[in-house]
Write a protein that holds these residues in place. Structure first.
Motif, PDB file in Angstrom:
ATOM      1  N   GLY A 217     -28.113 -29.633  26.296  1.00 59.49           N
ATOM      2  CA  GLY A 217     -27.986 -29.245  27.828  1.00 59.49           C
ATOM      3  C   GLY A 217     -27.413 -27.356  27.725  1.00 59.49           C
ATOM      4  N   GLY A 218     -27.380 -26.980  28.771  1.00 58.00           N
ATOM      5  CA  GLY A 218     -27.108 -25.502  28.976  1.00 58.00           C
ATOM      6  C   GLY A 218     -25.680 -25.370  29.068  1.00 58.00           C
ATOM      7  N   MET A 219     -25.102 -24.615  28.195  1.00 53.88           N
ATOM      8  CA  MET A 219     -23.783 -24.451  28.367  1.00 53.88           C
ATOM      9  C   MET A 219     -23.272 -23.497  28.957  1.00 53.88           C
ATOM     10  N   SER A 220     -22.226 -23.560  29.986  1.00 53.51           N
ATOM     11  CA  SER A 220     -21.620 -22.725  31.050  1.00 53.51           C
ATOM     12  C   SER A 220     -20.307 -22.688  30.874  1.00 53.51           C
ATOM     13  N   GLY A 221     -19.531 -21.838  31.706  1.00 51.31           N
ATOM     14  CA  GLY A 221     -18.020 -21.969  31.881  1.00 51.31           C
ATOM     15  C   GLY A 221     -17.457 -20.746  30.982  1.00 51.31           C
ATOM     16  N   PRO A 222     -15.995 -20.552  31.324  1.00 54.43           N
ATOM     17  CA  PRO A 222     -15.297 -19.411  30.785  1.00 54.43           C
ATOM     18  C   PRO A 222     -15.689 -19.109  29.270  1.00 54.43           C
ATOM     19  N   ALA A 223     -15.863 -20.305  28.430  1.00 59.44           N
ATOM     20  CA  ALA A 223     -16.334 -20.149  26.852  1.00 59.44           C
ATOM     21  C   ALA A 223     -17.377 -19.520  26.522  1.00 59.44           C
ATOM     22  N   VAL A 224     -18.031 -19.025  27.528  1.00 54.30           N
ATOM     23  CA  VAL A 224     -19.475 -18.239  27.084  1.00 54.30           C
ATOM     24  C   VAL A 224     -19.228 -16.797  27.801  1.00 54.30           C
ATOM     25  N   HIS A 225     -18.241 -16.641  28.514  1.00 55.66           N
ATOM     26  CA  HIS A 225     -18.222 -15.316  29.144  1.00 55.66           C
ATOM     27  C   HIS A 225     -18.074 -14.059  28.045  1.00 55.66           C
ATOM     28  N   PRO A 226     -17.618 -14.183  27.246  1.00 48.82           N
ATOM     29  CA  PRO A 226     -17.456 -12.934  26.257  1.00 48.82           C
ATOM     30  C   PRO A 226     -18.812 -12.684  25.576  1.00 48.82           C
ATOM     31  N   ILE A 227     -19.539 -13.691  25.564  1.00 45.03           N
ATOM     32  CA  ILE A 227     -21.014 -13.524  25.061  1.00 45.03           C
ATOM     33  C   ILE A 227     -21.962 -12.863  26.255  1.00 45.03           C
ATOM     34  N   ALA A 228     -21.633 -13.315  27.436  1.00 47.92           N
ATOM     35  CA  ALA A 228     -22.154 -12.838  28.671  1.00 47.92           C
ATOM     36  C   ALA A 228     -21.935 -11.222  28.661  1.00 47.92           C
ATOM     37  N   VAL A 229     -20.859 -10.978  28.395  1.00 48.61           N
ATOM     38  CA  VAL A 229     -20.259  -9.493  28.713  1.00 48.61           C
ATOM     39  C   VAL A 229     -20.846  -8.910  27.711  1.00 48.61           C
ATOM     40  N   ARG A 230     -20.992  -9.232  26.355  1.00 47.76           N
ATOM     41  CA  ARG A 230     -21.570  -8.555  25.333  1.00 47.76           C
ATOM     42  C   ARG A 230     -23.049  -8.332  25.476  1.00 47.76           C
ATOM     43  N   MET A 231     -23.760  -9.301  25.996  1.00 45.52           N
ATOM     44  CA  MET A 231     -25.247  -9.335  26.367  1.00 45.52           C
ATOM     45  C   MET A 231     -25.439  -8.192  27.461  1.00 45.52           C
ATOM     46  N   VAL A 232     -24.854  -8.121  28.663  1.00 45.40           N
ATOM     47  CA  VAL A 232     -24.958  -7.395  29.479  1.00 45.40           C
ATOM     48  C   VAL A 232     -24.604  -5.848  29.256  1.00 45.40           C
ATOM     49  N   TYR A 233     -23.800  -5.657  28.260  1.00 44.72           N
ATOM     50  CA  TYR A 233     -23.499  -4.633  27.924  1.00 44.72           C
ATOM     51  C   TYR A 233     -24.721  -3.873  26.835  1.00 44.72           C
ATOM     52  N   GLN A 234     -25.312  -4.643  26.073  1.00 51.23           N
ATOM     53  CA  GLN A 234     -26.532  -4.416  25.428  1.00 51.23           C
ATOM     54  C   GLN A 234     -27.609  -4.214  26.274  1.00 51.23           C
ATOM     55  N   VAL A 235     -27.837  -5.154  27.340  1.00 52.09           N
ATOM     56  CA  VAL A 235     -28.901  -4.802  28.113  1.00 52.09           C
ATOM     57  C   VAL A 235     -28.653  -3.651  28.929  1.00 52.09           C
ATOM     58  N   ALA A 236     -27.702  -3.328  29.313  1.00 52.62           N
ATOM     59  CA  ALA A 236     -27.287  -1.955  30.133  1.00 52.62           C
ATOM     60  C   ALA A 236     -27.473  -0.596  29.638  1.00 52.62           C
ATOM     61  N   ASN A 237     -27.681  -0.872  28.164  1.00 53.94           N
ATOM     62  CA  ASN A 237     -27.817   0.350  27.270  1.00 53.94           C
ATOM     63  C   ASN A 237     -29.375   0.343  26.850  1.00 53.94           C
ATOM     64  N   ALA A 238     -30.021  -0.543  27.174  1.00 53.39           N
ATOM     65  CA  ALA A 238     -31.482  -0.733  26.592  1.00 53.39           C
ATOM     66  C   ALA A 238     -32.275  -0.371  28.039  1.00 53.39           C
ATOM     67  N   VAL A 239     -31.933  -0.694  29.151  1.00 54.12           N
ATOM     68  CA  VAL A 239     -32.948  -0.540  30.369  1.00 54.12           C
ATOM     69  C   VAL A 239     -32.356   0.328  31.503  1.00 54.12           C
ATOM     70  N   LYS A 240     -33.216   0.725  32.445  1.00 48.62           N
ATOM     71  CA  LYS A 240     -32.769   1.854  33.683  1.00 48.62           C
ATOM     72  C   LYS A 240     -32.520   0.469  34.663  1.00 48.62           C
ATOM     73  N   VAL A 241     -33.159  -0.609  34.892  1.00 50.52           N
ATOM     74  CA  VAL A 241     -32.852  -1.365  36.145  1.00 50.52           C
ATOM     75  C   VAL A 241     -31.556  -2.005  36.042  1.00 50.52           C
ATOM     76  N   PRO A 242     -31.222  -2.259  37.265  1.00 50.14           N
ATOM     77  CA  PRO A 242     -29.895  -2.751  37.668  1.00 50.14           C
ATOM     78  C   PRO A 242     -29.728  -4.192  37.012  1.00 50.14           C
ATOM     79  N   ILE A 243     -28.413  -4.702  36.775  1.00 51.11           N
ATOM     80  CA  ILE A 243     -28.255  -5.738  36.144  1.00 51.11           C
ATOM     81  C   ILE A 243     -27.204  -6.654  37.175  1.00 51.11           C
ATOM     82  N   ILE A 244     -27.706  -7.994  37.179  1.00 52.83           N
ATOM     83  CA  ILE A 244     -26.659  -8.962  37.769  1.00 52.83           C
ATOM     84  C   ILE A 244     -26.066  -9.765  36.380  1.00 52.83           C
ATOM     85  N   GLY A 245     -24.588  -9.549  36.249  1.00 52.60           N
ATOM     86  CA  GLY A 245     -24.201  -9.998  35.206  1.00 52.60           C
ATOM     87  C   GLY A 245     -23.469 -11.555  35.533  1.00 52.60           C
ATOM     88  N   MET A 246     -23.715 -12.554  34.805  1.00 54.58           N
ATOM     89  CA  MET A 246     -22.915 -13.933  35.114  1.00 54.58           C
ATOM     90  C   MET A 246     -22.971 -14.564  33.711  1.00 54.58           C
TER      91      MET A 246
END
Lengths: 306, 260
Positions: A217-246
């Motif tokens: 199943g797909g895991m979600s919830g506060p435990a995944v937050h640091p992973i999401a923050v890291r990935m948003v940061y990486q993607v924000a540095n890689a593309v110009k389009v805006p990002i919706i972070g979750m």
């Protein structure tokens, strides 16, 4: 507090949201159930549960399992199909002064395009979010989201038909998410949203069997937050389009962190399940933070940490 | 529709009434609108346990503004174990009342509860009795730990089935019904799926209308996540497939409408 006017609006591909707080697809239905708890007018946008061209029955039960500081789900995109959605859910959402983002799922490129074309003339739909990252369905979903060539191809195909701006929703279940982000951008994506859930598994040691009927199943919830923050940061540095972070956002602090990492807007997902008032608390909490830090415009937060 | 609220409920008292079975009385606004067969979501203080525990309502006291919840502790380190440590004066987050509840029908209703499906039948017995129905209750237990049994006697005849034969009929609730040659004009049932399946079959044979209260792992508890569905005979009104939401459209369904 201060009587200064706070600027809380953010813009995604020409669509102005009154604030950056939206809900994550699949955690909020089409808003009706949560309208008993929160004022939908106060949301930046409502993102609907995934809609396909025809009704999907979803997976067998059990479909959900609790894990430490998170949960697993394998709903399997149960949905009534575009006809019922357009007749019932869109008129419901039209009553509210919020943006409507329709999440689109499919088993084949044709399935996605059928829904995208069908929604083209719907004035009530502000944006489309294309789900190429659901880990719980055998066909479609994630199969489109784990290969950069496939990501670019489906994005191009959708963009060729779509009349609303297109958000591509990315999976974290890849070696390098920036590769998928660049592929979506190359295909013409207007916005990226990330992360979808992380594939997980839970085993019942008494029964010696899988807790979820779908095994994974797909895991979600506060435990995944640091992973999401890291990935948003990486993607924000890689593309110009805006990002919706979750990913695991449950408080205003989590949402602010996500914006500082590079997100223009944020989606609240699993937190709705255990705190139906979470979105309102986050809208208020962001405003309080801006006042406390003497920041006049919420956009100053976007990608401020480099 | 009944108003749902999530609020801090105050614990009036708690006691263990059988092995692993606890009775918790809460003061909560949810008591004002609750009806028999509904449930509440109870949240843990341990923030690593995110999801609420859906627990059926055993008794409603509108005058005192309280709900009684009778539940089983499902193991060491579980959310229900945490809830079982609450004492008078403590507070606990509760969301409810949730679900549809039982329709009150029949002059000679039969209430069937199995195991932790017994508690929601108590408020139903009370409500049907108050409405002038002649209630009979058939309760199934594993052994002679007959929690709540004595309270049911206040509302009509009570028949017992136990898995180990220590009390009443040795066997299932349906064995007890057949042994006692019980009759009814409507059946209400809550318990494990095999029991509900047998009761549904029995009711169909006898041509008696039967309502069952279903159970499934839940996340949101309010109909948004589609986690807790059960299969339906006809196309469901929400998703237009054959999967209806137990938390929102149930937990009570006409037995013939759901696949067991």
């Amino acid at each position: 507090m201060s009587d200064k006017v706070l600027h809380t609006e953010v813009e995604l591909a020409g669509v102005t949201l009154k604030n950056p707080v939206m809900v994550a697809s699949g955690t909020f239905g089409s808003g009706e159930e949560y309208s008993e708890f929160v004022d939908l007018n106060r949301l930046g946008a409502v993102v609907t549960k995934g809609v396909a061209n025809v009704p999907w029955p979803g997976n067998p039960t059990p479909r959900v399992a609790e894990v430490r500081s998170g949960m697993l789900n394998a709903i399997g995109l149960q949905n009534p199909g575009i006809d019922v959605f357009a007749e019932r859910d869109l008129p419901f959402l039209e009553q509210f002064d919020t943006k409507v983002i329709v999440n689109v799922c499919g088993k084949s490129t044709e399935d996605y395009l059928e829904v995208v074309e069908r929604l083209g003339d719907e004035k009530r739909v502000d944006m489309l979010e294309i789900n190429i990252s659901c880990p719980n369905v055998k066909e479609g979903g994630i199969a489109f989201g784990q290969d950069p060539k496939a990501v670019e191809a489906i994005t191009k195909a959708v963009k060729a038909k779509a009349k609303q701006p297109v958000i591509m929703k990315l999976s974290p279940n890849v070696t390098d998410i920036t590769e998928m982000a660049r592929a979506a951008e190359a295909g013409g994506a207007d916005v990226l949203s990330l992360i979808n859930t992380l594939t997980g598994m839970k085993i019942d040691i008494e029964r010696q069997s899988f807790v979820l009927a779908n095994k994974t199943g797909g895991m979600s919830g506060p435990a995944v937050h640091p992973i999401a923050v890291r990935m948003v940061y990486q993607v924000a540095n890689a593309v110009k389009v805006p990002i919706i972070g979750m990913g695991g956002i449950e408080t205003a602090e989590d949402a602010i962190e996500m914006m500082l990492a590079g997100a223009t807007a944020v989606s609240v997902g699993t937190a709705n399940f255990y705190n139906p008032y979470a979105t309102m608390e986050i809208v208020d909490g962001i405003e309080q933070y801006l006042q406390r830090k003497n920041i006049a415009d919420v956009r100053e937060l976007i990608g401020a940490v480099r | 529709m009944a108003e749902k609220v999530k609020e801090k409920a105050v614990v009036i008292g708690q006691e263990q009434i059988a092995g692993g079975i606890y009775s918790l009385v809460l003061k909560t606004r949810a008591a004002q609108t609750a009806v028999p067969g509904q449930f509440v979501s109870v949240y843990c203080k341990d923030q690593t346990k995110l999801l609420p525990r859906p627990i059926s309502i055993c008794e409603i006291d509108k005058k005192e503004g309280t709900l009684r919840l009778v539940y089983r502790v499902t193991g060491k380190g579980t959310g229900t174990e945490e809830i079982s440590t609450l004492a008078a004066g403590d507070t606990i987050e509760v969301l409810g009342p949730l679900g549809n509840g039982f329709p009150l029908q029949g002059e000679r209703p039969m209430l069937i509860g199995g195991g932790i499906g017994v508690p929601p039948m108590l408020e139903l017995a009370k409500a049907l009795c108050a409405g002038g129905s002649r209630v009979s209750s058939v309760l199934g237990y594993r052994s002679n730990d007959l929690f709540l049994k004595d309270q049911f006697t206040a509302y009509g005849d009570v028949y017992i089935a136990t898995d180990d034969g220590s009390v009443g009929t040795h066997g299932t609730v349906v064995d007890a019904i057949k042994e006692q040659q019980l009759d009814a004009d409507i059946i209400y049932a809550c318990g494990p799926k095999p029991m509900l399946r047998a009761v549904k079959e029995y009711a169909a044979e006898k041509g008696i209308t039967c309502y069952v209260s279903m159970e499934e792992r839940m996340a949101c508890g309010i109909g948004a996540c589609l986690g807790c569905v059960c299969q339906t005979k006809d196309v469901d009104h929400h998703s237009h497939v054959h999967n209806t939401r137990i938390c929102k459209d149930g937990p009570v369904f006409l037995a013939e409408e759901v696949e067991l």
